[in-house]
Structures are given as C-alpha cells and as structure tokens.
Design a protein around this motif. Structure first.
Motif, mmCIF file in Angstrom:
data_model
loop_
_atom_site.group_PDB
_atom_site.id
_atom_site.type_symbol
_atom_site.label_atom_id
_atom_site.label_comp_id
_atom_site.label_asym_id
_atom_site.label_seq_id
_atom_site.Cartn_x
_atom_site.Cartn_y
_atom_site.Cartn_z
ATOM 1 N N GLU A 37 19.905 -56.635 20.216
ATOM 2 C CA GLU A 37 19.410 -55.287 20.486
ATOM 3 C C GLU A 37 18.273 -55.339 21.504
ATOM 4 O O GLU A 37 17.594 -56.361 21.649
ATOM 5 N N ILE A 38 18.060 -54.203 22.172
ATOM 6 C CA ILE A 38 17.028 -54.157 23.212
ATOM 7 C C ILE A 38 15.651 -53.860 22.627
ATOM 8 O O ILE A 38 14.662 -53.886 23.344
ATOM 9 N N PHE A 39 15.595 -53.585 21.336
ATOM 10 C CA PHE A 39 14.337 -53.214 20.692
ATOM 11 C C PHE A 39 13.707 -54.432 20.019
ATOM 12 O O PHE A 39 14.404 -55.336 19.558
ATOM 13 N N HIS A 40 12.380 -54.438 19.942
ATOM 14 C CA HIS A 40 11.702 -55.423 19.129
ATOM 15 C C HIS A 40 12.094 -55.205 17.661
ATOM 16 O O HIS A 40 12.508 -54.102 17.283
ATOM 17 N N PRO A 41 12.000 -56.225 16.823
ATOM 18 C CA PRO A 41 12.374 -56.074 15.416
ATOM 19 C C PRO A 41 11.761 -54.822 14.795
ATOM 20 O O PRO A 41 10.561 -54.571 14.920
ATOM 21 N N TYR A 42 12.602 -54.041 14.126
ATOM 22 C CA TYR A 42 12.152 -52.761 13.582
ATOM 23 C C TYR A 42 12.566 -52.606 12.119
ATOM 24 O O TYR A 42 13.355 -53.388 11.584
ATOM 25 N N LYS A 43 12.022 -51.563 11.506
ATOM 26 C CA LYS A 43 12.243 -51.304 10.075
ATOM 27 C C LYS A 43 13.599 -50.619 9.875
ATOM 28 O O LYS A 43 13.686 -49.390 9.810
ATOM 29 N N ARG A 44 14.620 -51.421 9.722
ATOM 30 C CA ARG A 44 15.980 -50.891 9.634
ATOM 31 C C ARG A 44 16.181 -49.989 8.413
ATOM 32 O O ARG A 44 16.990 -49.061 8.432
ATOM 33 N N TRP A 45 15.445 -50.278 7.339
ATOM 34 C CA TRP A 45 15.645 -49.509 6.109
ATOM 35 C C TRP A 45 15.285 -48.036 6.259
ATOM 36 O O TRP A 45 15.741 -47.188 5.485
ATOM 37 N N ILE A 46 14.465 -47.693 7.254
ATOM 38 C CA ILE A 46 14.069 -46.298 7.459
ATOM 39 C C ILE A 46 15.220 -45.462 8.027
ATOM 40 O O ILE A 46 15.263 -44.244 7.857
ATOM 41 N N LEU A 47 16.177 -46.093 8.686
ATOM 42 C CA LEU A 47 17.192 -45.365 9.445
ATOM 43 C C LEU A 47 17.993 -44.391 8.589
ATOM 44 O O LEU A 47 18.411 -43.335 9.077
ATOM 45 N N SER A 48 18.240 -44.741 7.334
ATOM 46 C CA SER A 48 19.036 -43.868 6.471
ATOM 47 C C SER A 48 18.170 -42.880 5.693
ATOM 48 O O SER A 48 18.711 -42.030 4.977
ATOM 49 N N LYS A 49 16.876 -42.976 5.863
ATOM 50 C CA LYS A 49 15.957 -42.143 5.074
ATOM 51 C C LYS A 49 15.185 -41.201 5.996
ATOM 52 O O LYS A 49 15.747 -40.291 6.581
ATOM 53 N N SER A 50 13.879 -41.427 6.127
ATOM 54 C CA SER A 50 13.020 -40.483 6.842
ATOM 55 C C SER A 50 13.395 -40.346 8.314
ATOM 56 O O SER A 50 13.214 -39.278 8.904
ATOM 57 N N PHE A 51 13.923 -41.410 8.932
ATOM 58 C CA PHE A 51 14.264 -41.339 10.350
ATOM 59 C C PHE A 51 15.288 -40.247 10.618
ATOM 60 O O PHE A 51 15.234 -39.569 11.651
#
Length: 393
Positions: A37-51
């Motif tokens: 991925e082109i992004f620095h490591p991110y909080k994947r768990w947020i994607l299905s919730k608040s994001f």
C-alpha cells in the motif's frame, strides 16, 4: 544490490510493530519496511467502525506511528512496493521494480486478503471487499449514492460494517448461511439475542441463506441466493472470511495449511526469519494447541516481540491470552480466551435485556473463555487475570 540487517515485508500493524521492537533494542542496524500500500502503517480496525460513520474522516489520524517516526529512527520505508521473489537460502528479496534486497534477518507480516466467494459476478463494480483504506474510501463514496446495501457474512467484520452503514440511515440487509450472527464465537442463546438485536435496529436479516451469485453487467443489480431468491441491491459488502497472504513463500517451509508455522519465539523453521500477525501459526502455551489469530492486538504484540527477538538481544516468548473486541451500534463486546470450540456450559452474570453482562464459557469444568458486554476496562483486565489463573492450574 541493497543490503540490510533487517527486512520487514508488510506495512500493517505487525510490520510497524516489528520496526518498533527492533529499534528498541538495536539503534544502528539497517531496517527496511516494504509494503504494497502507498500509506504508512495505519489502524485498519477503524475502517469498519468510525471511519465509515464520520462525515470527514481525518486520514492522518489513522497512522499507527507518526510518519516522521520512521525517518527519525532511520527506518527506510518502501511503500507501494511489492516483493515478488523471496529466496530463503540466499537471503534475497526481489521487488517488482527489479531491485534486490539482501538481508540478514526478515519478518513476514503480509497479513490477509479477503476470501472471494466462487460465484458469478464476484468482481462486479459495487461489490466491495473491505480490507484496505482504498476499499473503505470506495465504500464511503458508493454508500453516498447507493442506499440499498447487502452485507454477505455474519462474523466480526460483517456485523461491524452492517451496523456502521445502518447508523448512516442506509437500508441494510445481512445474508448469512447460519441461523445466527457470530455463530463461530457465541453460544446459541447469546448469538440469537445478538441476531435479534440487529433486526430491531432495522437491518433485514436473511439468515440461513447462502450466496449463489451477483447479477449485473458492469455494476451490481441483484443478488441471487441458493434458495432461488433474487434480492435487489445497489451495493454489496462481502465479509466472508480471509486468507493469509502466503503466496510469496508458497511451497516452502515458511508456508503451511494454517499459516506460517513458528516457534513460541515467532521464528520459523528458517533461522532468522520470523512471521507475525495474520500469518503466524504459533503454539499457544496457555490455551493449548496451535493457533492463528487475525486481530489487531495480537498482531501488535507479536510484532513487538518478533522485532525484539530479531535483534538477538532479547529472547521473549509470545504467551498471551487471546483477546479481541468489537463495537456494533451501542454495544461494546470483549472476547477473552478461546471461543473456537462450543462450550459445554455457560454461566451468565447480568441480562441480555439490559445489554450488560459477563458470560463465562466452560469445557467441562475448565474455563475457556469470558465474554464481556458493556463492561469497563477494569473488568477486562480482571477477566484476563481470571482466565490465566484458570488455565495455569
């Protein structure tokens, strides 16, 4: 030829934590983190919730570490890069652009990919497999246009996505081949309560239905079930499991049917090569047997331990009580222990009606898991200690 002391393959939480673990004990060794991925490591768990629910999510808040951390700690990041060959004997990794990295030690942290059902139309536009930030951005955009959504699956990710989209006032349906949600983790009574809870929040529950295919020329129009139903839908989110990304090391000792086999130090059969997170099939000294977990906290803890062990200055066993959490609508649930086998006995402290309870799962007389619903952090800590005492007897 590029030479590095440490090579981390995978830019998720496991890879980022491995870099942290290395730098805590080795300030000078050369480190390269390679991620597709082109992004620095991110909080994947947020994607299905608040994001999904926020009107304008702040992308910079997703980062696991401030992107400046990597340069400040002399960790080279090669983002948007794919390792196409991995030679264990020669300790070489070849990137898609032709560059070759010679390494002394490596950590495999490639994570998982969404399982795609073997049905017609699985690649249609408006059929989303939520795994990456790009997937989440696409889902947000489509959800702003299409108001009828089908979520295929009944596990952790499926339930979180369905709850988030329903909170955005979309018309949401869940199709799941089991009669209840979370059937892999919960006892029948608790699973039935949770399934009813979703229904009372306005989600159409298509339980006991199996997917037969997606209909549409270029974008989704209908969903077929094996019972013969055709359900209109302008958007589908498929959350029907995940598979470890082991193609890079397929047909080597680093790959097995259940993941990448590792010792309790997270080292593979190949000395100096480690595996963490969704890949690691590790011996569970506390709960027993071998286990592979696909949860955020597990990947973070394993990355830190593997990174420390890679330096040779520490020798740390990975011994953790399995634990993960979820939030759906106004519920927060913590799962502590082993929920892979149906319990023979259940003790419930509290009530479903008040949405606040603690459920203890037993195999015979042995406590195997504790489920907490709407409990404060101190109760989570107490549950971990209680279970550890029980399994160490």
């Amino acid at each position: 030829m590029i030479r590095r002391d440490y090579l981390i393959i995978g830019s998720g939480i496991g890879g980022a934590s491995a870099c942290e673990g290395i730098r805590k004990h080795d300030k000078r060794g050369s480190v390269t983190l390679v991620g597709a991925e082109i992004f620095h490591p991110y909080k994947r768990w947020i994607l299905s919730k608040s994001f999904l629910r926020e009107k304008k999510p702040l992308l910079h808040n997703l980062s696991v570490l401030d992107p400046r951390w990597y340069s400040a700690h002399k960790v080279e990041t090669r983002l948007g890069a794919v390792v196409t060959q991995f030679n264990v004997e020669r300790r070489l990794a070849v990137l898609a652009n032709g560059e070759t990295i010679e390494f002394n030690k490596a950590c495999l942290a490639m994570g998982s990919r969404s399982a795609r059902p073997p049905v017609a139309g699985a690649g249609l536009g408006n059929v989303i497999y939520l795994r990456t930030l790009r997937d989440a951005l696409a889902l947000r955009e489509m959800a702003g246009v299409e108001k009828t959504v089908m979520v295929v699956g009944g596990g952790l990710l499926a339930c979180e996505v369905a709850a988030s989209l329903r909170q955005l006032k979309l018309k949401v349906s869940i199709m799941h081949r089991s009669a209840t949600l979370f059937n892999r983790y919960l006892d029948p009574e608790t699973a039935a309560w949770l399934t009813d809870y979703f229904g009372r929040h306005g989600i159409t529950m298509l339980m006991g239905e199996s997917l037969n295919g997606f209909e549409g020329k270029t974008v989704l129009r209908n969903i077929q079930t094996k019972s013969g139903n055709r359900v209109p839908a302008g958007l589908a989110v498929v959350a029907a499991g995940a598979e470890p990304n082991l193609d890079l090391v397929r047909n080597t000792p680093l790959s097995g049917p259940h993941g990448s086999p590792v010792s309790d130090y997270l080292e593979t059969e190949e000395k100096g090569i480690y595996a963490v997170g969704d890949l690691a099939f590790y011996p569970d000294r506390l709960m027993g047997g071998m286990r592979r977990q696909t949860h955020w906290d597990n990947a973070r803890d394993q990355g830190l331990i593997a990174g420390a062990n890679m330096t040779g200055k520490k020798r740390i066993r990975y011994e953790q009580i399995p634990c993960f959490w979820t939030e759906m609508f106004d519920l927060h649930m913590d799962f502590v222990g082993d929920f892979s086998v149906s319990p023979t006995r259940l003790e419930l402290d509290g009530t479903y009606a008040k949405k606040k309870f603690v459920a203890r799962y037993y195999q015979g007389d042995r406590l195997r898991g504790i489920l907490l619903c709407q409990q404060p952090p101190r109760e989570l800590d107490a549950a971990k200690k209680e279970l550890r005492r029980a399994v160490e007897k």
